[in-house]
Each structure stands twice: as C-alpha cells, then as structure tokens.
Scaffold this motif. Structure first.
Motif, PDB file in Angstrom:
ATOM      1  N   LEU A   1       0.819  -1.205   0.000  1.00 26.50           N
ATOM      2  CA  LEU A   1       0.000   0.000   0.000  1.00 26.50           C
ATOM      3  C   LEU A   1       0.853   1.256   0.000  1.00 26.50           C
ATOM      4  O   LEU A   1       0.630   2.195  -0.776  1.00 26.50           O
ATOM      5  CB  LEU A   1      -0.926  -0.018   1.208  1.00 26.50           C
ATOM      6  CG  LEU A   1      -1.845   1.185   1.385  1.00 26.50           C
ATOM      7  CD1 LEU A   1      -2.746   1.352   0.178  1.00 26.50           C
ATOM      8  CD2 LEU A   1      -2.675   1.026   2.642  1.00 26.50           C
ATOM      9  N   GLU A   2       1.865   1.287   0.854  1.00 29.74           N
ATOM     10  CA  GLU A   2       2.762   2.447   0.914  1.00 29.74           C
ATOM     11  C   GLU A   2       3.442   2.674  -0.429  1.00 29.74           C
ATOM     12  O   GLU A   2       3.549   3.826  -0.896  1.00 29.74           O
ATOM     13  CB  GLU A   2       3.823   2.237   1.992  1.00 29.74           C
ATOM     14  CG  GLU A   2       3.304   2.328   3.409  1.00 29.74           C
ATOM     15  CD  GLU A   2       4.395   2.101   4.441  1.00 29.74           C
ATOM     16  OE1 GLU A   2       4.225   2.552   5.582  1.00 29.74           O
ATOM     17  OE2 GLU A   2       5.414   1.465   4.102  1.00 29.74           O
ATOM     18  N   ASN A   3       3.900   1.599  -1.050  1.00 27.81           N
ATOM     19  CA  ASN A   3       4.599   1.734  -2.331  1.00 27.81           C
ATOM     20  C   ASN A   3       3.689   2.293  -3.415  1.00 27.81           C
ATOM     21  O   ASN A   3       4.103   3.144  -4.215  1.00 27.81           O
ATOM     22  CB  ASN A   3       5.167   0.380  -2.762  1.00 27.81           C
ATOM     23  CG  ASN A   3       6.314  -0.082  -1.888  1.00 27.81           C
ATOM     24  OD1 ASN A   3       6.897   0.708  -1.153  1.00 27.81           O
ATOM     25  ND2 ASN A   3       6.634  -1.358  -1.961  1.00 27.81           N
ATOM     26  N   GLU A   4       2.439   1.811  -3.461  1.00 28.99           N
ATOM     27  CA  GLU A   4       1.503   2.308  -4.466  1.00 28.99           C
ATOM     28  C   GLU A   4       1.195   3.793  -4.236  1.00 28.99           C
ATOM     29  O   GLU A   4       1.102   4.573  -5.182  1.00 28.99           O
ATOM     30  CB  GLU A   4       0.208   1.490  -4.434  1.00 28.99           C
ATOM     31  CG  GLU A   4       0.354   0.056  -4.909  1.00 28.99           C
ATOM     32  CD  GLU A   4       0.767  -0.044  -6.364  1.00 28.99           C
ATOM     33  OE1 GLU A   4       0.409   0.849  -7.161  1.00 28.99           O
ATOM     34  OE2 GLU A   4       1.460  -1.014  -6.719  1.00 28.99           O
ATOM     35  N   LEU A   5       1.044   4.170  -2.982  1.00 30.19           N
ATOM     36  CA  LEU A   5       0.764   5.566  -2.667  1.00 30.19           C
ATOM     37  C   LEU A   5       1.957   6.463  -3.004  1.00 30.19           C
ATOM     38  O   LEU A   5       1.803   7.548  -3.570  1.00 30.19           O
ATOM     39  CB  LEU A   5       0.408   5.710  -1.191  1.00 30.19           C
ATOM     40  CG  LEU A   5      -0.951   5.148  -0.789  1.00 30.19           C
ATOM     41  CD1 LEU A   5      -1.041   4.994   0.724  1.00 30.19           C
ATOM     42  CD2 LEU A   5      -2.069   6.035  -1.305  1.00 30.19           C
ATOM     43  N   ALA A   6       3.154   6.013  -2.664  1.00 32.46           N
ATOM     44  CA  ALA A   6       4.350   6.813  -2.926  1.00 32.46           C
ATOM     45  C   ALA A   6       4.595   6.969  -4.422  1.00 32.46           C
ATOM     46  O   ALA A   6       5.091   7.999  -4.875  1.00 32.46           O
ATOM     47  CB  ALA A   6       5.564   6.173  -2.251  1.00 32.46           C
ATOM     48  N   ARG A   7       4.240   5.952  -5.192  1.00 31.13           N
ATOM     49  CA  ARG A   7       4.474   5.978  -6.633  1.00 31.13           C
ATOM     50  C   ARG A   7       3.671   7.060  -7.335  1.00 31.13           C
ATOM     51  O   ARG A   7       4.063   7.560  -8.393  1.00 31.13           O
ATOM     52  CB  ARG A   7       4.121   4.601  -7.216  1.00 31.13           C
ATOM     53  CG  ARG A   7       4.678   4.330  -8.576  1.00 31.13           C
ATOM     54  CD  ARG A   7       4.596   2.841  -8.881  1.00 31.13           C
ATOM     55  NE  ARG A   7       3.226   2.351  -8.894  1.00 31.13           N
ATOM     56  CZ  ARG A   7       2.441   2.366  -9.981  1.00 31.13           C
ATOM     57  NH1 ARG A   7       2.899   2.853 -11.115  1.00 31.13           N
ATOM     58  NH2 ARG A   7       1.220   1.878  -9.928  1.00 31.13           N
ATOM     59  N   THR A   8       2.553   7.458  -6.754  1.00 30.56           N
ATOM     60  CA  THR A   8       1.716   8.482  -7.379  1.00 30.56           C
ATOM     61  C   THR A   8       2.342   9.860  -7.322  1.00 30.56           C
ATOM     62  O   THR A   8       1.972  10.742  -8.099  1.00 30.56           O
ATOM     63  CB  THR A   8       0.352   8.570  -6.679  1.00 30.56           C
ATOM     64  OG1 THR A   8       0.522   9.110  -5.357  1.00 30.56           O
ATOM     65  CG2 THR A   8      -0.316   7.207  -6.592  1.00 30.56           C
ATOM     66  N   LYS A   9       3.253  10.117  -6.371  1.00 30.76           N
ATOM     67  CA  LYS A   9       3.850  11.430  -6.106  1.00 30.76           C
ATOM     68  C   LYS A   9       2.842  12.394  -5.499  1.00 30.76           C
ATOM     69  O   LYS A   9       3.171  13.546  -5.196  1.00 30.76           O
ATOM     70  CB  LYS A   9       4.459  12.056  -7.375  1.00 30.76           C
ATOM     71  CG  LYS A   9       5.462  11.183  -8.085  1.00 30.76           C
ATOM     72  CD  LYS A   9       6.629  10.818  -7.203  1.00 30.76           C
ATOM     73  CE  LYS A   9       7.657   9.983  -7.954  1.00 30.76           C
ATOM     74  NZ  LYS A   9       8.760   9.506  -7.103  1.00 30.76           N
ATOM     75  N   ARG A  10       1.589  11.956  -5.345  1.00 28.05           N
ATOM     76  CA  ARG A  10       0.555  12.831  -4.775  1.00 28.05           C
ATOM     77  C   ARG A  10       0.720  12.972  -3.272  1.00 28.05           C
ATOM     78  O   ARG A  10       0.274  13.967  -2.688  1.00 28.05           O
ATOM     79  CB  ARG A  10      -0.834  12.248  -5.088  1.00 28.05           C
ATOM     80  CG  ARG A  10      -2.010  13.068  -4.531  1.00 28.05           C
ATOM     81  CD  ARG A  10      -2.079  14.407  -5.211  1.00 28.05           C
ATOM     82  NE  ARG A  10      -3.097  15.272  -4.658  1.00 28.05           N
ATOM     83  CZ  ARG A  10      -2.905  16.153  -3.682  1.00 28.05           C
ATOM     84  NH1 ARG A  10      -1.718  16.236  -3.108  1.00 28.05           N
ATOM     85  NH2 ARG A  10      -3.878  16.940  -3.277  1.00 28.05           N
TER      86      ARG A  10
END
Length: 339
Positions: free
Chosen positions: A93-102
């Motif tokens: 989950l953290e990785n997917e969120l961080a990947r957005t740059k949002r």
C-alpha cells in the motif's frame, strides 16, 4: 493550517451474513471488477468536457502527508485460509501511494529504520542521533477495510479456484470521529487458476494446498484492489498550480513533482475571480521538480469569459497573469498511468 492525511488500513473479514459477502454465487460475479478511472485526452478537446473536477481546492494544491497502517487480516468463512504478514500488505500500500507522487508517505513499516535508530543510539553522538517521538501527527485517518475470499468451482474437465478482494474506504477526522468522505466499495476478482483433481487426488495445476501459493494469490488480489483504491484517491484529491507564464499556446505553472504531479497530467485551466472559478480551457502539464510546463489543448467555446481571457493572454502574456489568477487543476488519472 495545512491538513495532513493519515492512512490507516484495517484488513478485516466480512461475514457471510452481511450484504457485502464475498461468496461467489455465479459466473457473472467473476466479471464484476471495479475499474481504473482514466481521462480520455481526446475528450478534453471538446468544449462541453472542460469542467472543474470535484473536491478541488487551490489552498490544497500541495502534497498530502500520509501514514499507512494495516490492522489485521481475516478471511471470508468459506475461503481457503492461510497466514499473511500484515507488514507485507502495508508495504504494498505504501509503495503504491508513494508511486503516485501525490502523497508524502511516512512509512510505519520500515524495519531498517528501527535498526538505524538502534544503531545511532549506540554508535553516534547523542546530538546527531535519531530521536523517537519526532514523527508528524496526522490530521486525518484514511481507514480502509479489505476482505479476502476464495471459492473452488468444479468444471467438466478441471477445477478452478478464484481469489477476490473487497475494499471499503472512509476518511475520518481522528479528533472528532467525523467521517469526511467515503469511497465507493471496490471489488476485484482474480482470473481463475486451474487445477486437476480426481477423486480427491491432486494431479496438477495451481496447488491451493501449499501455503506459499495461497499467500501469493491473496497478496496479488489485495494489491489489485489497492491499486484501484489509490487511483480513486488521486481522482478525488486533484493537484494543481497557478499559471505563471503564457506564450503561443504554452503555459507554465508554479507546481511540479514536489507538489503532487507524477507524469504528464491532463488539466483544466480556470480563472479565479473573487471566489468565482470559471473553467476556460484544457491542456496537459509535464512536471519538473518545482514547476510544470503545459500545452494548451483548446479554449472553451461560446464562453465570454474564456474568450476574454484568451484575447488578453495572447496580447499581454505574463503581464496579464500578474493581475489575474489563473490556475491549472488535474483531471482524473493520467492516461498513461501504468499499474
């Protein structure tokens, strides 16, 4: 005061007596998946589609600081059960969120960070060592429940096992318990995995008896649903910046990757005049670290305000922008957003 978003993810079971049961009752259910929302760039060339996105706010055009948590994992009653490390799901989950740059993701699942704190406490100077208790406190809790299930279907010449996940999400003010927003439930069914069994004897294919096989299948089902969830959060929390320059159909904004833009992003330009926000054009922004460069698609047709801004911008450029507030706000997920 800038609001920070904390993401608390609680992975819980949904019992069979609830309306959100994971039980697969028909072949049709397997095809009902929540989809990633993408922006059709061509549609933004049509004037009627030049509209402001929901929940935009020029005061919130900055990264949101978040922390992701996983509470526990349970399975639907009839599911093939196994054990899954909650930390693995949290890191996905953290990785997917961080990947957005949002989002500014503050990890709460960093074993290496714990080792480093311990190392510095024993081996570095006191004034230079990491201190506990210096973490940011969240202003909001982003609470997600993920239910995992599976079912075995017998076919004429083989058997199938289908893994699925169901995600429900709400944003809560942790100080008051008030629900700020609730996202639409997200459902994901993995493609069926085949195996062969005769009179209780396993012959080949996907071996659901092996714990590592089950664990990987459930993790994939959870990750696919998480990706859709993250997509919905990008759509609900648009980013943007003020237009600072304009020349020959190109424009610049004062926001980039460090303000939440990830890749080329479709945007709507709007004039902000004393609380009145008027969509005037569409375009696309390519972000740099602290700023972005944009290309104008089209002006909103048959709109007097858009015509007036177009005429003045083309004549005065940067000078007009010094006296008038024009912003670019993201619209949905970038068309080339890769999962």
């Amino acid at each position: 005061m800038k609001k920070y978003l904390s993401l608390a993810v609680m992975i819980a079971a949904i019992s069979g007596c609830q309306s959100t049961s994971l039980k697969i009752n028909s072949e049709a259910d397997v095809d009902v998946n929540s989809k990633i929302h993408r922006v059709n760039k061509e549609a933004l060339y049509e004037s009627q589609n030049i509209q402001l996105p929901s929940n935009y706010d020029v005061k919130a055009f900055s990264k949101m600081s978040i922390a992701a948590y996983v509470d526990h994992i349970r399975f639907e009653n009839d599911a093939e059960k196994t054990t899954i490390d909650t930390g693995i799901i949290a890191k996905l989950l953290e990785n997917e969120l961080a990947r957005t740059k949002r989002y500014e993701v503050l990890t709460r699942n960093c074993d290496a960070c714990d080792y480093e704190v311990a190392y510095q406490a024993e081996n570095t100077q006191e004034e230079g060592a990491i201190q506990r208790g210096n973490q940011l406190n969240p202003d909001f809790v982003f609470e997600t429940s993920v239910a995992l299930g599976s079912v075995i279907k017998k076919k004429s010449d083989h058997n199938e096992i289908i893994f699925r996940s169901l995600v429900t999400t709400k944003v809560v003010d942790p100080q008051t318990g008030r629900i700020i927003h609730s996202f639409e439930p997200i459902r994901h069914n993995m493609p069926a995995k085949r195996f062969f069994m005769v009179e209780g004897t396993f012959l080949g294919g996907f071996d659901y008896r092996k714990q590592n096989e089950l664990q990987e299948a459930y993790k994939e089902a959870a990750q696919k649903a998480i990706q859709v969830l993250v997509n919905r959060t990008i759509d609900y929390y648009p980013v943007g910046g003020r237009v600072t320059n304009f020349r020959n159909g190109r424009f610049a904004i004062d926001a980039g990757i460090n303000q939440g833009f990830a890749t080329k992003q479709p945007v709507v330009l709007f004039l902000s005049d004393d609380g009145l926000d008027i969509p005037i054009a569409s375009g696309e922004v390519t972000p740099k670290a602290e700023s972005g460069s944009g290309v104008l698609f089209t002006w909103k047709e048959d709109d007097l305000d858009a015509q007036d801004v177009q005429k003045n911008l083309e004549a005065m450029g940067k000078e007009y922008l010094k006296r008038h507030k024009i912003y670019a706000v993201s619209v949905g997920t970038p068309e080339d957003w890769a999962l």
